[in-house]
Design a protein around this motif. Structure first.
Motif, PDB file in Angstrom:
ATOM      1  N   LEU A   1     -22.477  23.530  29.168  1.00 26.85           N
ATOM      2  CA  LEU A   1     -21.256  23.191  29.878  1.00 26.85           C
ATOM      3  C   LEU A   1     -20.245  22.557  28.926  1.00 26.85           C
ATOM      4  O   LEU A   1     -20.593  21.694  28.120  1.00 26.85           O
ATOM      5  CB  LEU A   1     -21.554  22.226  31.027  1.00 26.85           C
ATOM      6  CG  LEU A   1     -22.334  22.774  32.216  1.00 26.85           C
ATOM      7  CD1 LEU A   1     -22.508  21.689  33.272  1.00 26.85           C
ATOM      8  CD2 LEU A   1     -21.641  23.989  32.825  1.00 26.85           C
ATOM      9  N   ASN A   2     -18.997  22.987  29.036  1.00 28.48           N
ATOM     10  CA  ASN A   2     -17.900  22.431  28.253  1.00 28.48           C
ATOM     11  C   ASN A   2     -16.733  22.116  29.189  1.00 28.48           C
ATOM     12  O   ASN A   2     -16.664  22.619  30.317  1.00 28.48           O
ATOM     13  CB  ASN A   2     -17.428  23.408  27.172  1.00 28.48           C
ATOM     14  CG  ASN A   2     -18.488  23.663  26.125  1.00 28.48           C
ATOM     15  OD1 ASN A   2     -19.111  22.732  25.620  1.00 28.48           O
ATOM     16  ND2 ASN A   2     -18.707  24.932  25.789  1.00 28.48           N
ATOM     17  N   ALA A   3     -15.788  21.310  28.688  1.00 27.56           N
ATOM     18  CA  ALA A   3     -14.621  20.940  29.493  1.00 27.56           C
ATOM     19  C   ALA A   3     -13.679  22.129  29.622  1.00 27.56           C
ATOM     20  O   ALA A   3     -13.304  22.746  28.621  1.00 27.56           O
ATOM     21  CB  ALA A   3     -13.906  19.760  28.860  1.00 27.56           C
ATOM     22  N   ILE A   4     -13.258  22.432  30.845  1.00 20.82           N
ATOM     23  CA  ILE A   4     -12.398  23.585  31.082  1.00 20.82           C
ATOM     24  C   ILE A   4     -11.046  23.406  30.409  1.00 20.82           C
ATOM     25  O   ILE A   4     -10.409  24.380  29.997  1.00 20.82           O
ATOM     26  CB  ILE A   4     -12.226  23.834  32.600  1.00 20.82           C
ATOM     27  CG1 ILE A   4     -11.554  25.190  32.854  1.00 20.82           C
ATOM     28  CG2 ILE A   4     -11.430  22.712  33.258  1.00 20.82           C
ATOM     29  CD1 ILE A   4     -12.364  26.369  32.382  1.00 20.82           C
ATOM     30  N   GLY A   5     -10.596  22.170  30.224  1.00 15.94           N
ATOM     31  CA  GLY A   5      -9.303  21.948  29.598  1.00 15.94           C
ATOM     32  C   GLY A   5      -9.246  22.416  28.156  1.00 15.94           C
ATOM     33  O   GLY A   5      -8.169  22.750  27.647  1.00 15.94           O
TER      34      GLY A   5
ATOM     35  N   ASP B   1      -8.347  28.089  36.681  1.00 18.31           N
ATOM     36  CA  ASP B   1      -9.368  27.045  36.515  1.00 18.31           C
ATOM     37  C   ASP B   1      -8.762  25.781  35.905  1.00 18.31           C
ATOM     38  O   ASP B   1      -9.053  24.659  36.341  1.00 18.31           O
ATOM     39  CB  ASP B   1     -10.501  27.547  35.623  1.00 18.31           C
ATOM     40  CG  ASP B   1     -11.385  28.578  36.303  1.00 18.31           C
ATOM     41  OD1 ASP B   1     -11.307  28.696  37.556  1.00 18.31           O
ATOM     42  OD2 ASP B   1     -12.135  29.283  35.597  1.00 18.31           O
ATOM     43  N   LYS B   2      -7.938  25.967  34.881  1.00 19.96           N
ATOM     44  CA  LYS B   2      -7.295  24.815  34.250  1.00 19.96           C
ATOM     45  C   LYS B   2      -6.391  24.089  35.244  1.00 19.96           C
ATOM     46  O   LYS B   2      -6.347  22.844  35.275  1.00 19.96           O
ATOM     47  CB  LYS B   2      -6.502  25.273  33.024  1.00 19.96           C
ATOM     48  CG  LYS B   2      -7.367  25.754  31.857  1.00 19.96           C
ATOM     49  CD  LYS B   2      -6.490  26.288  30.737  1.00 19.96           C
ATOM     50  CE  LYS B   2      -7.341  26.880  29.620  1.00 19.96           C
ATOM     51  NZ  LYS B   2      -8.160  25.855  28.951  1.00 19.96           N
TER      52      LYS B   2
ATOM     53  N   ASP C   1      -5.978  17.544  27.667  1.00 26.27           N
ATOM     54  CA  ASP C   1      -5.957  18.949  28.058  1.00 26.27           C
ATOM     55  C   ASP C   1      -4.616  19.608  27.775  1.00 26.27           C
ATOM     56  O   ASP C   1      -4.541  20.820  27.599  1.00 26.27           O
ATOM     57  CB  ASP C   1      -6.293  19.085  29.548  1.00 26.27           C
ATOM     58  CG  ASP C   1      -5.277  18.392  30.448  1.00 26.27           C
ATOM     59  OD1 ASP C   1      -5.423  17.181  30.637  1.00 26.27           O
ATOM     60  OD2 ASP C   1      -4.350  19.055  30.939  1.00 26.27           O
ATOM     61  N   GLU C   2      -3.523  18.813  27.715  1.00 23.60           N
ATOM     62  CA  GLU C   2      -2.225  19.420  27.459  1.00 23.60           C
ATOM     63  C   GLU C   2      -1.948  19.540  25.961  1.00 23.60           C
ATOM     64  O   GLU C   2      -1.262  20.463  25.515  1.00 23.60           O
ATOM     65  CB  GLU C   2      -1.108  18.626  28.158  1.00 23.60           C
ATOM     66  CG  GLU C   2      -0.632  17.361  27.477  1.00 23.60           C
ATOM     67  CD  GLU C   2      -1.681  16.274  27.336  1.00 23.60           C
ATOM     68  OE1 GLU C   2      -1.486  15.364  26.516  1.00 23.60           O
ATOM     69  OE2 GLU C   2      -2.718  16.325  28.032  1.00 23.60           O
ATOM     70  N   THR C   3      -2.473  18.634  25.145  1.00 24.01           N
ATOM     71  CA  THR C   3      -2.172  18.664  23.713  1.00 24.01           C
ATOM     72  C   THR C   3      -3.033  19.666  22.950  1.00 24.01           C
ATOM     73  O   THR C   3      -2.627  20.145  21.891  1.00 24.01           O
ATOM     74  CB  THR C   3      -2.335  17.263  23.102  1.00 24.01           C
ATOM     75  OG1 THR C   3      -3.545  16.680  23.578  1.00 24.01           O
ATOM     76  CG2 THR C   3      -1.176  16.372  23.501  1.00 24.01           C
TER      77      THR C   3
ATOM     78  N   PHE D   1       2.576  24.220  30.192  1.00 20.74           N
ATOM     79  CA  PHE D   1       2.064  24.481  31.545  1.00 20.74           C
ATOM     80  C   PHE D   1       1.495  23.217  32.188  1.00 20.74           C
ATOM     81  O   PHE D   1       1.950  22.822  33.276  1.00 20.74           O
ATOM     82  CB  PHE D   1       1.018  25.604  31.532  1.00 20.74           C
ATOM     83  CG  PHE D   1       0.610  26.039  32.911  1.00 20.74           C
ATOM     84  CD1 PHE D   1       1.228  27.114  33.516  1.00 20.74           C
ATOM     85  CD2 PHE D   1      -0.360  25.352  33.625  1.00 20.74           C
ATOM     86  CE1 PHE D   1       0.883  27.508  34.807  1.00 20.74           C
ATOM     87  CE2 PHE D   1      -0.716  25.720  34.913  1.00 20.74           C
ATOM     88  CZ  PHE D   1      -0.089  26.808  35.505  1.00 20.74           C
ATOM     89  N   PRO D   2       0.501  22.557  31.585  1.00 18.42           N
ATOM     90  CA  PRO D   2      -0.004  21.340  32.241  1.00 18.42           C
ATOM     91  C   PRO D   2       1.026  20.234  32.311  1.00 18.42           C
ATOM     92  O   PRO D   2       0.983  19.391  33.220  1.00 18.42           O
ATOM     93  CB  PRO D   2      -1.216  20.941  31.384  1.00 18.42           C
ATOM     94  CG  PRO D   2      -0.992  21.605  30.069  1.00 18.42           C
ATOM     95  CD  PRO D   2      -0.248  22.872  30.366  1.00 18.42           C
TER      96      PRO D   2
END
Length: 502
Positions: A67-71, A83-84, A104-106, A290-291
């Motif tokens: 499992l990894n972070a979706i971001g 998903d993000k 997640d945005e950078t 986007f984020p």
């Protein structure tokens, strides 16, 4: 491998030199101005482990099943973007406010370099390898990754070499191990993050093809020679009962001093090559916008909720004038939502084989969200009314000499008792009328780039050929006006109705 919140806290207890209010911070994880936002970031890590939120926050690696972070996942399909978006929504709901610089945005700025590997290969093939490795490292190590863009700059009418050279971050020498850099950057969250994608902020590198100012690298924020001089945080300055946002989601900015910091060659992404520097500046927000825009949508939701609860508690929600203002806020919110949704639905293949949100729609959504924000905050302030600036603080509602009076004048009916009104007014004040609110507004307007640069991004990404060709034919203009150009041949998805394939 997913990290826990406590593992994140341990990772920033590395002896870094952080200063705030003229004092050195011993531990950013416990200092009253940093602890609330550090705890928010730690909670995001823990959300990836909690059964109730793990599914929305993570994905399984196709090869290892880990499992990894979706971001942090490279976006290759429309579903990746949905998903993000769901993960960001979950984080914002959990935070109770708006948190922006949480990683997640950078990371999206790194994806822009992934798209530019051919440019990096012109400089040195090692740099292309470095970007791929660092993207994979961000995924597997689950680092808190931020961006470092803005230099002090100094006198912008002068070239860097014509003033203190450290006004722009630059390379001072090479070593066997890498490069040594000196200068400074302003960056949100730097004092409590793990690493920063550090790159130039302007295109004036001395008008030289090879310039020591045209450098990009990954900075380990625990490196020797780094110092963080942070602005005074809003947390702890007043009661959390009166300033709930200031005390929970204030993200502290720092002036990051690079005092002869050595950057290993494996962390250098480009160096002395103005073409690579220009490329990253022109594509920097290809993904990260986007984020960022999505967070502005969440801010719109907070404004609508605060305004609507305020008119409901005084019985004004049925007045036409009030409904018109609420409708304006709703239009603003849905305009942002429409641009985000359309940018996914009409996503475009990137030069590096990723799937990027439709660039014209995304950048237009950003300008819409940010240019209208001051007016929307004003409308929300009007709906909340003057009580957000005149209501006494929480102590007046609890002191034995004043408590009864506050209950008498702040109780409305059996549904709205004084304590709920106080909480609502305190939240609205902190959202719209406090020092934090002013800071939030300015941050939103400039965090990704100044307004003229945001409009420049639209100019570069909008397909002007379609309207030009339409009017040329409708007006019966001859082909002489083309001057040899061929118009109407662009194959952008928003022009021909095609949707990028999943």
């Amino acid at each position: 491998m997913l990290r826990s919140g406590e593992e994140y806290r341990d990772s920033i207890r590395d002896g870094r030199k952080v200063y705030v209010d003229g004092e050195q911070v011993k531990d950013v994880t416990t200092h009253p101005m940093f602890k609330p936002i550090v705890d928010r970031r730690a909670r995001i890590y823990d959300m990836a482990h909690d059964e109730s939120t793990q599914a929305v926050m993570t994905y399984a690696d196709g090869e290892s099943g880990e499992l990894n972070a979706i971001g942090n996942r490279l976006p290759r399909t429309q579903e990746d973007w949905w998903d993000k978006r769901r993960a960001v929504d979950a984080v914002q709901r959990e935070s109770g406010g708006v948190v922006t610089r949480v990683g997640d945005e950078t990371i999206g700025e790194m994806w822009s370099l992934f798209d530019g590997q051919d440019v990096l290969n012109e400089v040195d093939p090692r740099f292309s390898e470095n970007i791929r490795r660092h993207i994979q490292h961000s995924i597997s190590a689950d680092t808190f990754h931020i961006s470092a863009n803005t230099d002090p700059k100094g006198d912008r009418s002068k070239a860097p070499q014509d003033q203190d050279p450290d006004m722009l971050l630059h390379v001072v020498k090479e070593t066997d191990n890498g490069i040594v850099v000196r200068g400074a950057k302003y960056e949100t969250a730097a004092a409590y993050a793990n690493q920063a994608f550090t790159k130039p902020t302007i295109a004036n590198w001395g008008n030289s093809e090879l310039s020591e100012y045209a450098v990009g690298f990954i900075a380990d924020l625990g490196s020797p020679g780094l110092k963080f001089i942070s602005r005074t945080g809003f947390a702890g300055r007043a009661s959390a009962a009166d300033y709930p946002l200031s005390n929970s989601v204030d993200e502290v900015e720092s002036l990051v001093i690079f005092d002869n910091v050595e950057i290993p060659w494996e962390n250098v992404l480009f160096y002395r090559h103005t073409k690579a520097a220009s490329f990253i500046r022109s594509t920097l927000h290809r993904y990260s916008a986007f984020p960022f825009v999505q967070r502005t949508q969440h801010l719109a939701d907070l404004m609508i909720g605060a305004a609507l609860w305020n008119v409901k508690q005084t019985g004004l929600e049925k007045q036409q004038a009030v409904q018109e203002k609420l409708a304006q806020l709703a239009c603003y919110r849905e305009n942002i939502n429409a641009h985000l949704t359309a940018s996914i639905a009409m996503a475009e293949p990137s030069p590096g084989g990723l799937l990027m949100p439709n660039q014209s729609l995304l950048y237009t959504g950003r300008v819409t969200a940010l240019s209208q924000l001051p007016a929307m905050m004003h409308i929300a302030r009007e709906l909340c009314g003057g009580q957000i600036c005149i209501t006494p603080d929480s102590g007046a509602f609890s002191h034995p000499d004043t408590k009864d009076w506050m209950e008498k004048y702040y109780n409305v009916n059996e549904n709205w008792i004084a304590d709920d009104r106080r909480k609502l007014l305190a939240f609205a004040r902190d959202l719209l009328n406090s020092d934090y609110a002013g800071h939030r507004l300015t941050f939103q307007l400039f965090a990704q780039s100044p307004p003229f640069a945001q409009l420049g991004a639209i100019y570069r990404n909008f397909d002007f050929d379609g309207p030009l060709d339409l009017v040329r034919k409708a007006a019966g203009l001859s082909e002489n006006v083309l001057g040899g150009q061929v118009l109407g041949t662009a194959n952008r998805s928003q022009m021909d109705g095609k949707v990028a394939s999943k």
